[in-house]
Design an enzyme around this catalytic site. Structure first.
Site, PDB file in Angstrom:
ATOM      1  N   HIS A 279      36.651  44.156  39.829  1.00 56.98           N
ATOM      2  CA  HIS A 279      36.515  42.710  40.093  1.00 56.98           C
ATOM      3  C   HIS A 279      35.085  42.374  40.533  1.00 56.98           C
ATOM      4  O   HIS A 279      34.880  41.552  41.429  1.00 56.98           O
ATOM      5  CB  HIS A 279      37.516  42.257  41.178  1.00 56.98           C
ATOM      6  CG  HIS A 279      38.939  42.227  40.712  1.00 56.98           C
ATOM      7  ND1 HIS A 279      39.493  41.151  40.069  1.00 56.98           N
ATOM      8  CD2 HIS A 279      39.929  43.149  40.797  1.00 56.98           C
ATOM      9  CE1 HIS A 279      40.783  41.410  39.782  1.00 56.98           C
ATOM     10  NE2 HIS A 279      41.060  42.622  40.213  1.00 56.98           N
TER      11      HIS A 279
ATOM     12  N   ASP B 297      41.723  46.416  44.424  1.00 55.10           N
ATOM     13  CA  ASP B 297      42.830  46.271  43.470  1.00 55.10           C
ATOM     14  C   ASP B 297      42.332  46.384  42.032  1.00 55.10           C
ATOM     15  O   ASP B 297      41.175  46.104  41.730  1.00 55.10           O
ATOM     16  CB  ASP B 297      43.524  44.904  43.664  1.00 55.10           C
ATOM     17  CG  ASP B 297      42.557  43.747  43.517  1.00 55.10           C
ATOM     18  OD1 ASP B 297      41.399  43.883  43.983  1.00 55.10           O
ATOM     19  OD2 ASP B 297      42.929  42.713  42.928  1.00 55.10           O
ATOM     20  N   GLU B 298      43.241  46.801  41.170  1.00 55.20           N
ATOM     21  CA  GLU B 298      43.054  46.742  39.716  1.00 55.20           C
ATOM     22  C   GLU B 298      41.702  47.278  39.235  1.00 55.20           C
ATOM     23  O   GLU B 298      41.085  46.704  38.342  1.00 55.20           O
ATOM     24  CB  GLU B 298      43.240  45.289  39.234  1.00 55.20           C
ATOM     25  CG  GLU B 298      44.625  44.749  39.521  1.00 55.20           C
ATOM     26  CD  GLU B 298      44.766  43.268  39.217  1.00 55.20           C
ATOM     27  OE1 GLU B 298      45.770  42.913  38.597  1.00 55.20           O
ATOM     28  OE2 GLU B 298      43.894  42.466  39.605  1.00 55.20           O
ATOM     29  N   SER B 299      41.278  48.404  39.809  1.00 52.73           N
ATOM     30  CA  SER B 299      40.027  49.019  39.347  1.00 52.73           C
ATOM     31  C   SER B 299      40.344  49.933  38.175  1.00 52.73           C
ATOM     32  O   SER B 299      40.199  51.165  38.261  1.00 52.73           O
ATOM     33  CB  SER B 299      39.375  49.805  40.492  1.00 52.73           C
ATOM     34  OG  SER B 299      38.709  48.941  41.348  1.00 52.73           O
TER      35      SER B 299
END
Ligand code: ACM
Length: 539
Positions: free
Chosen positions: A263, A348-350
């Protein structure tokens, strides 16, 4: 006298008697949200008029921070109440702050008698939360700045304190940017529900929203975008401090988040040196016009802007020492302007960071947060790394990650997307929002328990609190923020404040209707959930 005249006089006398008669329904019937721990009714009422005084007792300076908001609220109704000195006088509202009282942190005891209101607490936040309860005991007209001669409070007692220490909302200012004034309005509205943390998601692929003096291109380049390719924006450090101070005046602590190592496209389009070689999805890429921004040096590794809402394509270069210098500088500057205990590092969401790179990255970022005197928060994926007991994992997706954090001795902040995400649509007809986690009607947002969100159940001591995040991929202005937040935020606030045994949808759905009338007077653009009878009888 003619019979009809006598009748007229009698009926006028009767009418005026009723016009003066205050509402004296029992205190326990008032629509207080979040529901207090205990309410004990008494007969009669306290009259607030120009003869009333506010008296501070004990730690007076701290008590004044809670008393002043009540004074201002009453002034809004044309009742200018002075401060007095004598707690034994009649017609007083006493704010007593005494740390040796037997009242839990952030709790209060409120006793309303005919000639006295006595608010006691062991900290200023408890007294402030008592004021929010008093506000809801006052007629809804208090929200409309209508001048009155007097106001009535029902007699009775309330003992109250929060179930969870952390009761939060998150606002994503990265996908779309919101002004300082918009953030202040959000603070005003959520503080009425005894929310005590506002988490600001300050960076994401689409935009960087906080001035970092040692890395100036983050705002010169990285801030100038948002979903859809709009102009974006950022807070200067002075503006951020203004938000922090405004929130503190309402007993709300700001938790700033810099999302890492994924992100991060808004950092990568500012500084190519942080980029390990990622690219932005072609259909959402928008070139950065560096010349237009007065930046002459070329930067071949810098990425274009991301104008879409896809996630998971970006990462910082976790092998580069420059990345850790960057993280150190950003967290140092942020810690300097953040009085609250937490810095949120995202995590998150790496999806394009290999786990063997992700884990040491999170551990280094955690060490940097600690070095600058703060505690780390991160989304539940951070539990893959070795967490400090003081670190908090924000459970949004995976119970397994939450359990991994708990097994390491950390607490969790409970924000399951399927219940608490305020950007989820109410149903399939909702015009804004998404539904990848669920449609969340008001009763869905209300009917759940933080302890039972995992098949194995969490222990009470493992839970720091509850937070409702509002992501802003589709939320573009204040009206839309309000629409997605109200009435669901008060539902989450009640879950965070009120013991489970005191909560019921049947009661909440009736109480929330009265709040709809208040929001109308405040101009709040709320969602009129069909699960509520909004025209129901209200105080
Ligand atoms: C998240 O919703 N990506 C934390």
């Amino acid at each position: 006298m003619k019979k009809s005249n006598i009748l007229l006089i009698w009926s006028l006398a009767f009418a005026s008697l009723f016009a003066c008669a205050p509402k004296t329904e029992p205190m326990s019937t008032y629509p207080i949200i979040p529901a207090p721990v205990t309410i004990t009714d008494a007969s009669g009422h306290f009259t607030i008029n120009k003869d009333v005084q506010i008296v501070l007792v004990g730690e007076k300076d701290a008590a004044a921070k809670a008393a002043e908001p009540l004074r201002l609220l009453l002034a809004q109704a044309g009742l200018e109440i002075p401060f007095g000195e004598d707690p034994n006088a009649q017609d007083v509202i006493i704010f007593e702050l005494n740390p040796s009282l037997d009242i839990p942190a952030e709790g209060y005891q409120l006793d309303i008698e005919k000639r006295k209101v006595h608010i006691k607490g062991t900290d200023a936040s408890g007294l402030y939360f008592a004021v929010q309860t008093i506000r809801q005991l006052l007629p809804e007209s208090i929200e409309g700045n209508t001048a009155v001669e007097k106001l009535y409070l029902p007699a009775g007692s309330i003992q109250d304190n929060p179930e969870y220490a952390y009761r939060g909302m998150m606002l994503d200012v990265a996908r779309h940017f919101f002004s300082v004034e918009d953030v202040k309005r959000v603070i005003d509205l959520i503080s009425k529900y005894k929310i005590n943390y506002l988490h600001l998601h300050l960076s994401d692929d689409q935009g960087w929203r906080i001035e970092i003096k040692s890395w100036p291109l983050l705002t010169r380049i990285g801030s100038r975008n948002e979903v859809g390719g709009g102009k974006g924006g950022f807070y200067t450090q002075e503006q951020y401090k203004e938000i922090v101070a405004y929130a503190a005046s309402k007993f709300i602590t700001i938790v700033p988040e810099i999302d890492m190592p994924g992100h991060t496209n808004s950092a990568l389009n500012s500084y190519g040196i942080l980029n390990p070689g990622i690219t932005v999805p072609e259909k959402t890429a928008k070139p950065v016009d560096r010349g237009d921004l007065g930046i002459t040096e070329p930067d071949d590794k810098a990425t274009p802007y991301h104008t879409g809402i896809e996630v998971g394509f970006s990462t910082l270069d976790t092998d580069s020492p420059t990345t850790y210098q960057f993280v150190d500088d950003v967290i140092r500057e942020l810690a300097e302007i953040t009085p609250g205990p937490y810095i949120h590092i995202g995590g998150d969401e790496s999806h394009v960071t290999a786990l063997e790179d992700y884990i040491p990255f999170i551990e280094k970022a955690q060490a940097i947060v600690t070095k600058y005197g703060k505690k780390t928060m991160g989304w539940d994926e951070v539990a893959h790394a070795k967490l400090l007991p003081t670190s908090v994992a924000q459970f949004w997706a995976k119970g397994q990650n939450a359990r991994m954090a708990i097994e390491q001795g950390s607490q969790i902040l409970v924000s399951p997307a399927v219940k608490t995400y305020l950007d989820m649509q109410y149903d399939s007809t909702t015009q804004i929002g998404l539904h990848w986690a669920a449609y969340i009607e008001l009763d869905d947002a209300y009917n759940w328990d933080p302890l039972a969100m995992d098949s194995l159940a969490f222990e009470r001591k493992s839970i720091l609190g509850v937070e409702a995040p509002l992501w802003s991929e589709t939320v573009t202005n204040l009206e839309e923020i309000e629409f997605m937040t109200f009435p669901r935020l008060p539902a989450i606030a009640e879950i965070a404040w009120t013991p489970t045994a005191n909560r019921s949808w049947e009661s909440f759905s009736k109480r929330i209707a009265a709040h709809g009338k208040r929001w109308e007077l405040m101009g709040v653009n709320y969602y009129k959930s069909p699960r509520v009878n909004w025209d129901g009888e209200a105080k």
